[in-house]
Write a protein that holds these residues in place. Structure first.
Motif, PDB file in Angstrom:
ATOM      1  N   LEU A 144     -15.116  68.380 -25.038  1.00 55.25           N
ATOM      2  CA  LEU A 144     -13.939  68.958 -25.678  1.00 55.25           C
ATOM      3  C   LEU A 144     -13.932  68.604 -27.170  1.00 55.25           C
ATOM      4  N   THR A 145     -13.023  69.217 -27.883  1.00 57.88           N
ATOM      5  CA  THR A 145     -12.825  68.845 -29.277  1.00 57.88           C
ATOM      6  C   THR A 145     -12.102  67.506 -29.347  1.00 57.88           C
ATOM      7  N   ALA A 200      -8.502  67.963 -28.506  1.00 55.62           N
ATOM      8  CA  ALA A 200      -8.213  68.154 -27.081  1.00 55.62           C
ATOM      9  C   ALA A 200      -8.212  66.822 -26.346  1.00 55.62           C
ATOM     10  N   TYR A 201      -9.162  65.952 -26.680  1.00 54.30           N
ATOM     11  CA  TYR A 201      -9.159  64.631 -26.045  1.00 54.30           C
ATOM     12  C   TYR A 201      -7.896  63.853 -26.408  1.00 54.30           C
ATOM     13  N   HIS A 220      -5.053  65.170 -24.245  1.00 54.65           N
ATOM     14  CA  HIS A 220      -5.138  64.732 -22.850  1.00 54.65           C
ATOM     15  C   HIS A 220      -4.711  63.277 -22.699  1.00 54.65           C
ATOM     16  N   ASP A 225     -19.369  73.898 -24.760  1.00 58.70           N
ATOM     17  CA  ASP A 225     -18.122  73.489 -24.133  1.00 58.70           C
ATOM     18  C   ASP A 225     -18.346  72.330 -23.156  1.00 58.70           C
TER      19      ASP A 225
END
Length: 268
Positions: free
Chosen positions: A178-179, A182-183, A186, A175
């Motif tokens: 991020l995946t 996820a980026y 964001h 972790d």
């Protein structure tokens, strides 16, 4: 680039400089033209500055500052600092990605293989995007290989009976980054036009125990720092495991390395 962390060895890091620079050049190829005349650029986690100079080749008139928190790495940047051939300037300064606050607008904030060392780094994105000039870009790449044998075997050994009392909390886990999804979330939530992708490089490494030699410059640094003179005992066992996971061939040792990239451009 975190406040506390491993001791870095620039010479070891640069032993695989060509392979390490490849993701940065691929990232740089997707960065659009920048606002500002001349552009103002920040390179977060510049290391010894060997890839920061590529920014000056792309934007010859730019004022570029490389930031890092490693005294060992910054000591190597002096050879690159000063006026650039295109009339710009390249300088370096001590800073920490967890606390760095831009003091002026930037056309580009870029980072190469640094954020995996910065817990909660996505929480800093909003401040950095706010600091971009209209039409400016925030770009980065991070390793996405924390589930690969090179890291998994290191963690397993660190959690073994011999080492767990000293090393159980030393290493990053999967972790640390991020995946890609996820980026993307964001960055688009901050109002940016975002381009996020991943690439797995198949590095063909040469020499004896080349994967071990690679991680000695990066992922293994926390272990080497924590154990000091006792590190060789850990390294001996880790070496055996790596040889099995990454067998040598007649052409070299294949080292698959996944990277995650993001280029986010602020609205004009």
């Amino acid at each position: 680039m975190p406040t506390t962390g491993p001791t870095w060895d620039p010479a070891q890091y640069l032993r695989h400089a060509d392979h390490r620079a490849r993701p940065f050049t691929d990232l740089l190829a997707r960065v659009p033209e920048l606002p500002g005349d001349p552009p103002r650029i920040a390179d977060l986690g510049c290391g010894p500055g060997n890839v920061t100079v590529l920014l000056a080749q792309r934007w010859p008139t730019a004022h570029i500052t490389g930031y890092d928190n490693s005294p060992e790495m910054l000591a190597k940047t002096g050879a690159h600092a000063g006026p650039t051939a295109g009339g710009g300037r390249l300088d370096f300064a001590h800073a920490d990605a967890r606390t760095w606050t831009p003091k002026e607008p930037y056309g580009l904030i870029i980072s190469n293989a640094t954020f995996q060392w910065v817990p909660g780094h996505a929480g800093r994105f909003a401040e950095w995007v706010t600091a971009l000039e209209p039409g400016g870009t925030f770009a980065f790449q991070v390793p996405g290989n924390f589930a690969s044998p090179s890291h998994r075997l290191m963690r397993e050994l660190a959690h073994s009976a011999r080492w767990k009392n000293r090393l159980a909390e030393t290493l990053r886990h999967d972790d640390a980054v991020l995946t890609p999804e996820a980026y993307l979330h964001h960055l688009t939530a901050l109002g940016c036009a975002a381009d996020v992708w991943e690439t797995t490089y198949l590095h063909l490494l040469q020499g004896e125990d080349p994967v071990l030699d690679w991680v000695k410059g990066t992922g293994l640094r926390p272990i080497l720092t924590a154990l000091g003179e006792e590190a060789e005992e850990f390294v001996a066992d880790y070496r055996v495991a790596l040889r099995e996971a990454y067998p040598a061939t007649e052409h070299g040792t294949v080292f698959p390395f996944r990277r995650i990239f993001a280029v986010a451009t602020k609205g004009a």
